[in-house]
Design a protein around this motif. Sequence first.
Motif, PDB file in Angstrom:
ATOM      1  N   GLU A 125      16.617  15.082  33.808  1.00  0.00           N
ATOM      2  CA  GLU A 125      15.318  15.106  34.477  1.00  0.00           C
ATOM      3  C   GLU A 125      14.472  16.291  34.015  1.00  0.00           C
ATOM      4  O   GLU A 125      13.260  16.167  33.860  1.00  0.00           O
ATOM      5  CB  GLU A 125      15.479  15.115  35.996  1.00  0.00           C
ATOM      6  N   GLN A 126      15.101  17.438  33.762  1.00  0.00           N
ATOM      7  CA  GLN A 126      14.366  18.593  33.238  1.00  0.00           C
ATOM      8  C   GLN A 126      13.773  18.287  31.867  1.00  0.00           C
ATOM      9  O   GLN A 126      12.640  18.658  31.574  1.00  0.00           O
ATOM     10  CB  GLN A 126      15.276  19.815  33.141  1.00  0.00           C
ATOM     11  N   VAL A 127      14.540  17.614  31.027  1.00  0.00           N
ATOM     12  CA  VAL A 127      14.078  17.281  29.677  1.00  0.00           C
ATOM     13  C   VAL A 127      12.916  16.296  29.748  1.00  0.00           C
ATOM     14  O   VAL A 127      11.879  16.480  29.090  1.00  0.00           O
ATOM     15  CB  VAL A 127      15.238  16.724  28.821  1.00  0.00           C
ATOM     16  N   ILE A 128      13.063  15.270  30.543  1.00  0.00           N
ATOM     17  CA  ILE A 128      12.013  14.254  30.676  1.00  0.00           C
ATOM     18  C   ILE A 128      10.746  14.868  31.257  1.00  0.00           C
ATOM     19  O   ILE A 128       9.641  14.634  30.756  1.00  0.00           O
ATOM     20  CB  ILE A 128      12.534  13.071  31.532  1.00  0.00           C
ATOM     21  N   THR A 129      10.901  15.675  32.290  1.00  0.00           N
ATOM     22  CA  THR A 129       9.742  16.334  32.903  1.00  0.00           C
ATOM     23  C   THR A 129       9.056  17.263  31.908  1.00  0.00           C
ATOM     24  O   THR A 129       7.820  17.310  31.842  1.00  0.00           O
ATOM     25  CB  THR A 129      10.168  17.104  34.163  1.00  0.00           C
ATOM     26  N   ALA A 130       9.826  17.991  31.125  1.00  0.00           N
ATOM     27  CA  ALA A 130       9.249  18.896  30.128  1.00  0.00           C
ATOM     28  C   ALA A 130       8.453  18.118  29.077  1.00  0.00           C
ATOM     29  O   ALA A 130       7.358  18.537  28.684  1.00  0.00           O
ATOM     30  CB  ALA A 130      10.342  19.727  29.470  1.00  0.00           C
ATOM     31  N   LEU A 131       8.973  16.991  28.621  1.00  0.00           N
ATOM     32  CA  LEU A 131       8.243  16.163  27.649  1.00  0.00           C
ATOM     33  C   LEU A 131       6.924  15.667  28.244  1.00  0.00           C
ATOM     34  O   LEU A 131       5.877  15.738  27.596  1.00  0.00           O
ATOM     35  CB  LEU A 131       9.096  14.974  27.202  1.00  0.00           C
ATOM     36  N   GLU A 132       6.976  15.187  29.478  1.00  0.00           N
ATOM     37  CA  GLU A 132       5.763  14.671  30.113  1.00  0.00           C
ATOM     38  C   GLU A 132       4.741  15.781  30.368  1.00  0.00           C
ATOM     39  O   GLU A 132       3.534  15.583  30.164  1.00  0.00           O
ATOM     40  CB  GLU A 132       6.128  13.955  31.417  1.00  0.00           C
ATOM     41  N   THR A 133       5.208  16.938  30.790  1.00  0.00           N
ATOM     42  CA  THR A 133       4.296  18.054  31.044  1.00  0.00           C
ATOM     43  C   THR A 133       3.709  18.589  29.747  1.00  0.00           C
ATOM     44  O   THR A 133       2.520  18.930  29.688  1.00  0.00           O
ATOM     45  CB  THR A 133       5.020  19.173  31.831  1.00  0.00           C
ATOM     46  N   ALA A 134       4.524  18.646  28.694  1.00  0.00           N
ATOM     47  CA  ALA A 134       4.016  19.063  27.377  1.00  0.00           C
ATOM     48  C   ALA A 134       2.945  18.091  26.890  1.00  0.00           C
ATOM     49  O   ALA A 134       1.933  18.504  26.301  1.00  0.00           O
ATOM     50  CB  ALA A 134       5.162  19.152  26.372  1.00  0.00           C
ATOM     51  N   ALA A 135       3.133  16.805  27.150  1.00  0.00           N
ATOM     52  CA  ALA A 135       2.125  15.796  26.779  1.00  0.00           C
ATOM     53  C   ALA A 135       0.829  16.021  27.548  1.00  0.00           C
ATOM     54  O   ALA A 135      -0.264  15.964  26.973  1.00  0.00           O
ATOM     55  CB  ALA A 135       2.666  14.390  27.047  1.00  0.00           C
ATOM     56  N   ASP A 136       0.947  16.291  28.847  1.00  0.00           N
ATOM     57  CA  ASP A 136      -0.245  16.558  29.651  1.00  0.00           C
ATOM     58  C   ASP A 136      -0.988  17.794  29.136  1.00  0.00           C
ATOM     59  O   ASP A 136      -2.222  17.799  29.055  1.00  0.00           O
ATOM     60  CB  ASP A 136       0.123  16.761  31.125  1.00  0.00           C
ATOM     61  N   GLU A 137      -0.239  18.840  28.802  1.00  0.00           N
ATOM     62  CA  GLU A 137      -0.867  20.053  28.271  1.00  0.00           C
ATOM     63  C   GLU A 137      -1.561  19.775  26.938  1.00  0.00           C
ATOM     64  O   GLU A 137      -2.646  20.281  26.680  1.00  0.00           O
ATOM     65  CB  GLU A 137       0.162  21.170  28.110  1.00  0.00           C
ATOM     66  N   TRP A 138      -0.915  18.973  26.077  1.00  0.00           N
ATOM     67  CA  TRP A 138      -1.532  18.636  24.791  1.00  0.00           C
ATOM     68  C   TRP A 138      -2.846  17.898  25.035  1.00  0.00           C
ATOM     69  O   TRP A 138      -3.853  18.206  24.405  1.00  0.00           O
ATOM     70  CB  TRP A 138      -0.592  17.797  23.938  1.00  0.00           C
ATOM     71  N   ASP A 139      -2.825  16.943  25.955  1.00  0.00           N
ATOM     72  CA  ASP A 139      -4.052  16.221  26.294  1.00  0.00           C
ATOM     73  C   ASP A 139      -5.132  17.172  26.790  1.00  0.00           C
ATOM     74  O   ASP A 139      -6.293  17.061  26.392  1.00  0.00           O
ATOM     75  CB  ASP A 139      -3.791  15.153  27.364  1.00  0.00           C
ATOM     76  N   ASP A 140      -4.771  18.096  27.669  1.00  0.00           N
ATOM     77  CA  ASP A 140      -5.744  19.046  28.202  1.00  0.00           C
ATOM     78  C   ASP A 140      -6.391  19.879  27.102  1.00  0.00           C
ATOM     79  O   ASP A 140      -7.573  20.198  27.168  1.00  0.00           O
ATOM     80  CB  ASP A 140      -5.094  19.980  29.222  1.00  0.00           C
ATOM     81  N   LEU A 141      -5.614  20.215  26.086  1.00  0.00           N
ATOM     82  CA  LEU A 141      -6.122  21.059  25.000  1.00  0.00           C
ATOM     83  C   LEU A 141      -6.861  20.296  23.911  1.00  0.00           C
ATOM     84  O   LEU A 141      -7.691  20.868  23.215  1.00  0.00           O
ATOM     85  CB  LEU A 141      -4.968  21.826  24.353  1.00  0.00           C
ATOM     86  N   HIS A 142      -6.569  19.002  23.765  1.00  0.00           N
ATOM     87  CA  HIS A 142      -7.074  18.266  22.610  1.00  0.00           C
ATOM     88  C   HIS A 142      -7.949  17.064  22.903  1.00  0.00           C
ATOM     89  O   HIS A 142      -8.400  16.397  21.988  1.00  0.00           O
ATOM     90  CB  HIS A 142      -5.902  17.799  21.739  1.00  0.00           C
ATOM     91  N   THR A 143      -8.158  16.742  24.169  1.00  0.00           N
ATOM     92  CA  THR A 143      -8.995  15.586  24.474  1.00  0.00           C
ATOM     93  C   THR A 143     -10.054  15.939  25.503  1.00  0.00           C
ATOM     94  O   THR A 143      -9.894  16.851  26.303  1.00  0.00           O
ATOM     95  CB  THR A 143      -8.161  14.392  25.007  1.00  0.00           C
TER      96      THR A 143
END
Length: 146
Positions: A122-140
């Motif tokens: 669950e930590q790994v999955i949550t980290a992937l999803e949160t990293a995706a959200d951060e990437w979106d915040d920075l790039h879209t």
Amino acid sequence: MKATQNPPTAGTVTIADLLRMAALYLRRHGWHQGTYYRPTTDTPTPPACVAGAIGIAAAGHRVQHFSQLTPDTLGDYLAALDAFVDYLDTTAPVFLVDEDGFVIDEHTSPYSWNDDPARTAEQVITALETAADEWDDLHTTGGENR
């Protein structure tokens, strides 16, 4: 559009999309530590580590080493892995330090982070999803690439 026309299916896949696809892969097929994939011959979709799941998201199939990726796919894989490392560097920094106290590696290794005995799926999955959200915040902006 007429009913007989096929709608366009091609679209831009972002780094955030790859990270979310990796998280989804782990939810559906399981998480693994120690190697890219749990050794098995009975399924083309074995449990994977974080790097293995990102590789599957980028390539669309299992690869044993990033050197097996095509140049375009390799670029996508490395960019997604870099975005994930950037996220880990800010949220869970783990640096290698030599015996004199000097930092050897200034970036968190996604491999050692994944293989930490205290780590959970669950930590790994949550980290992937949160990293995706951060990437979106920075790039879209409004869902569109900047």
